[in-house]
Design a protein around this motif. Structure first.
Motif, PDB file in Angstrom:
ATOM      1  N   SER A   5      31.333 122.336  61.214  1.00  0.00           N
ATOM      2  CA  SER A   5      31.525 121.383  59.906  1.00  0.00           C
ATOM      3  C   SER A   5      31.878 122.224  58.730  1.00  0.00           C
ATOM      4  CB  SER A   5      30.516 120.691  59.659  1.00  0.00           C
ATOM      5  OG  SER A   5      30.107 119.491  60.422  1.00  0.00           O
ATOM      6  N   ARG A   8      35.641 123.734  59.055  1.00  0.00           N
ATOM      7  CA  ARG A   8      36.525 122.486  58.629  1.00  0.00           C
ATOM      8  C   ARG A   8      36.514 122.498  56.882  1.00  0.00           C
ATOM      9  NH1 ARG A   8      34.581 119.870  63.292  1.00  0.00           N
ATOM     10  NH2 ARG A   8      33.040 118.535  61.999  1.00  0.00           N
ATOM     11  N   TRP A   9      35.409 122.578  56.529  1.00  0.00           N
ATOM     12  CA  TRP A   9      35.405 122.482  54.934  1.00  0.00           C
ATOM     13  C   TRP A   9      35.759 123.584  54.317  1.00  0.00           C
ATOM     14  CZ3 TRP A   9      29.369 121.348  54.813  1.00  0.00           C
ATOM     15  CH2 TRP A   9      29.088 120.008  55.073  1.00  0.00           C
ATOM     16  N   GLN A  12      39.725 122.958  54.616  1.00  0.00           N
ATOM     17  CA  GLN A  12      40.160 121.859  53.959  1.00  0.00           C
ATOM     18  C   GLN A  12      40.166 122.511  52.309  1.00  0.00           C
ATOM     19  OE1 GLN A  12      38.108 118.256  54.022  1.00  0.00           O
ATOM     20  NE2 GLN A  12      38.951 117.401  52.330  1.00  0.00           N
ATOM     21  N   ASN A  13      39.203 123.014  51.848  1.00  0.00           N
ATOM     22  CA  ASN A  13      39.075 123.944  50.686  1.00  0.00           C
ATOM     23  C   ASN A  13      40.317 124.665  50.324  1.00  0.00           C
ATOM     24  OD1 ASN A  13      38.279 123.957  47.915  1.00  0.00           O
ATOM     25  ND2 ASN A  13      37.217 125.801  48.552  1.00  0.00           N
ATOM     26  N   PHE A  19      37.297 119.381  48.383  1.00  0.00           N
ATOM     27  CA  PHE A  19      36.524 118.911  49.682  1.00  0.00           C
ATOM     28  C   PHE A  19      36.491 117.430  50.042  1.00  0.00           C
ATOM     29  CE2 PHE A  19      34.266 122.786  48.349  1.00  0.00           C
ATOM     30  CZ  PHE A  19      34.329 123.394  49.566  1.00  0.00           C
ATOM     31  N   GLU A  21      37.954 113.919  50.802  1.00  0.00           N
ATOM     32  CA  GLU A  21      38.833 113.390  51.741  1.00  0.00           C
ATOM     33  C   GLU A  21      40.199 112.964  51.340  1.00  0.00           C
ATOM     34  OE1 GLU A  21      38.836 110.203  55.426  1.00  0.00           O
ATOM     35  OE2 GLU A  21      37.169 110.569  54.577  1.00  0.00           O
TER      36      GLU A  21
END
Length: 50
Positions: A5, A8-9, A12-13, A19, A21
């Motif tokens: 996780s 992934r965070w 994504q950032n 953060f 969605e």
């Protein structure tokens, strides 16, 4: 290897600067959500008319 996780965070950032969605949705995903909400509203209107 399955990314954690945290991985992934971080990705994504780095990619979207957020953060949230909703900030990483594509235009197609946004349109689909909008159409689903519209359909749900129309179904409720139709149910009320019955």
């Amino acid at each position: 290897m399955i990314p954690s996780s945290l991985d992934r965070w971080i990705h994504q950032n780095e990619k979207f600067g957020s953060f949230q969605e909703k900030d990483s949705r594509s235009l197609e995903q946004e349109e689909l959500l909008m159409l689903r909400k519209e359909l749900e509203q129309q179904q409720m209107v139709n149910d009320i008319k019955k």
